[in-house]
Write an enzyme that holds these catalytic residues in place. Structure first.
Site, PDB file in Angstrom:
ATOM      1  N   ASP A  17      74.011  28.145  38.524  1.00 53.51           N
ATOM      2  CA  ASP A  17      75.255  28.270  39.289  1.00 53.51           C
ATOM      3  C   ASP A  17      75.656  29.732  39.441  1.00 53.51           C
ATOM      4  OD1 ASP A  17      77.490  27.483  40.658  1.00 53.51           O
ATOM      5  OD2 ASP A  17      78.626  26.874  38.887  1.00 53.51           O
ATOM      6  N   ASN A  19      75.232  31.588  42.505  1.00 52.06           N
ATOM      7  CA  ASN A  19      74.509  32.340  43.543  1.00 52.06           C
ATOM      8  C   ASN A  19      75.455  32.861  44.619  1.00 52.06           C
ATOM      9  OD1 ASN A  19      72.236  31.516  42.215  1.00 52.06           O
ATOM     10  ND2 ASN A  19      71.563  30.043  43.762  1.00 52.06           N
ATOM     11  N   ARG A  30      76.015  34.302  51.423  1.00 56.12           N
ATOM     12  CA  ARG A  30      75.661  33.469  50.265  1.00 56.12           C
ATOM     13  C   ARG A  30      74.153  33.250  50.130  1.00 56.12           C
ATOM     14  NH1 ARG A  30      79.285  30.224  47.918  1.00 56.12           N
ATOM     15  NH2 ARG A  30      77.754  28.568  47.717  1.00 56.12           N
ATOM     16  N   GLU A  64      76.033  15.859  45.672  1.00 51.37           N
ATOM     17  CA  GLU A  64      77.290  16.358  46.261  1.00 51.37           C
ATOM     18  C   GLU A  64      77.080  17.601  47.133  1.00 51.37           C
ATOM     19  OE1 GLU A  64      77.119  15.439  42.883  1.00 51.37           O
ATOM     20  OE2 GLU A  64      77.960  13.503  43.487  1.00 51.37           O
ATOM     21  N   ASN A  65      75.915  18.259  46.972  1.00 52.82           N
ATOM     22  CA  ASN A  65      75.666  19.500  47.727  1.00 52.82           C
ATOM     23  C   ASN A  65      75.514  19.265  49.236  1.00 52.82           C
ATOM     24  OD1 ASN A  65      73.797  21.190  45.073  1.00 52.82           O
ATOM     25  ND2 ASN A  65      75.946  21.375  45.627  1.00 52.82           N
ATOM     26  N   VAL A 192      79.960  19.707  33.561  1.00 58.87           N
ATOM     27  CA  VAL A 192      78.568  19.268  33.605  1.00 58.87           C
ATOM     28  C   VAL A 192      78.129  18.783  34.994  1.00 58.87           C
ATOM     29  CG1 VAL A 192      78.441  18.752  31.136  1.00 58.87           C
ATOM     30  CG2 VAL A 192      79.090  16.947  32.713  1.00 58.87           C
TER      31      VAL A 192
END
Ligand code: FPP
EC number: 2.5.1.-
Length: 237
Positions: A17, A19, A30, A64-65, A192
């Site tokens: 996580d 990036n 991004r 979820e991405n 998490v």
């Protein structure tokens, strides 16, 4: 307690996580953060097989991405494709067996094809299993296992009285693998995020403010040394 007396973790999970924040801090798009993040994937995978860690699980893309802009999703898939094309031979030569956690049927054809080829090419690896979470969610994994078991019960292949931990675990993406010993999450977030919910029942957690593109071998070893200094009791005394 002397850390060198303690066992190495057999199974390490990493929620990669930060990036986006890494890139934004530098005034870059991004996608630059993801590109740099892939370089750390390679560094950490190499360090894991140097350390003879038998199981490494990386969270690359969650269920979820898909909520992210299509351009970012496409970019992530291209980065994954390039990684597979460029490094599959190295993984194969080093005895790494790739295993995908997640439903890859939802991925685009090209990505799916390269993932399937990589699975096939590395299928004989015996030194390290590299689990990559792709369209993965811990809740989905558990629900899928329940549905698959229910189907087997309906077909008469499983006696409901025989359903125990070991049978249930054989329906997870991590079939025949040990549970997660150490869960690492960089970037300062203390959650998490639907990663390996079943497998982390007795994991040790290690959080760091370092953003994933800055997560190098030294930080990885720091997490491992911290793990080795802990007293794991698994509910006992
Ligand atoms: C989280 O950072 C990172 C991701 C959602 C993607 C992680 C994927 C890679 C590093 C590449 C995958 C490739 C391989 C080869 C496995 P973020 O974008 O959520 O960062 P932010 O929280 O700072 O926005």
């Amino acid at each position: 307690m002397e850390s060198n007396k303690k066992e190495m973790p057999k199974h390490i999970g990493i929620i990669m996580d930060g990036n986006g924040r890494w890139a934004t801090k530098r005034g870059l798009p991004r996608t630059y953060g993801h590109k740099e993040g892939v370089k750390r994937v390679l560094d950490i995978v190499r360090e894991a097989y140097r350390l003879e860690i038998p199981f490494l699980s990386l969270y690359a893309f969650s269920t979820e991405n898909w909520k992210r802009p299509k351009k970012e999703i496409d970019n992530l898939m291209i980065l994954l494709q390039r990684f597979l094309v460029k490094y599959i031979e190295e993984l194969e030569e080093n005895g790494v067996k790739l295993n995908i956690m997640g439903d890859i049927s939802a991925l685009d054809g090209k990505t799916r094809e390269l993932v399937e080829l990589a699975l096939e090419r590395t299928s004989k690896g015996t030194k390290m299993v590299l689990n990559i979470g792709l369209n993965y969610g811990g809740q989905d994994e558990i629900l899928k296992a329940v549905a698959d078991i229910a189907h087997c019960v309906k077909e008469g292949q499983i006696d409901p009285n025989s359903i125990d931990k070991s049978l249930f675990e054989s329906f997870l993406y991590t079939k025949c693998q040990p549970p997660l010993d150490l869960l690492i999450r960089p970037s300062g977030e203390l959650r998490v995020s639907n990663f390996m919910l079943y497998q982390m029942a007795y994991s040790e957690f290690w959080f760091s403010n370092v953003l994933w593109p800055d997560f190098d071998e030294a930080v990885f070893n720091e997490a491992i040394e911290d793990y080795r200094s802990r007293d794991r009791r698994f509910g006992g005394l």
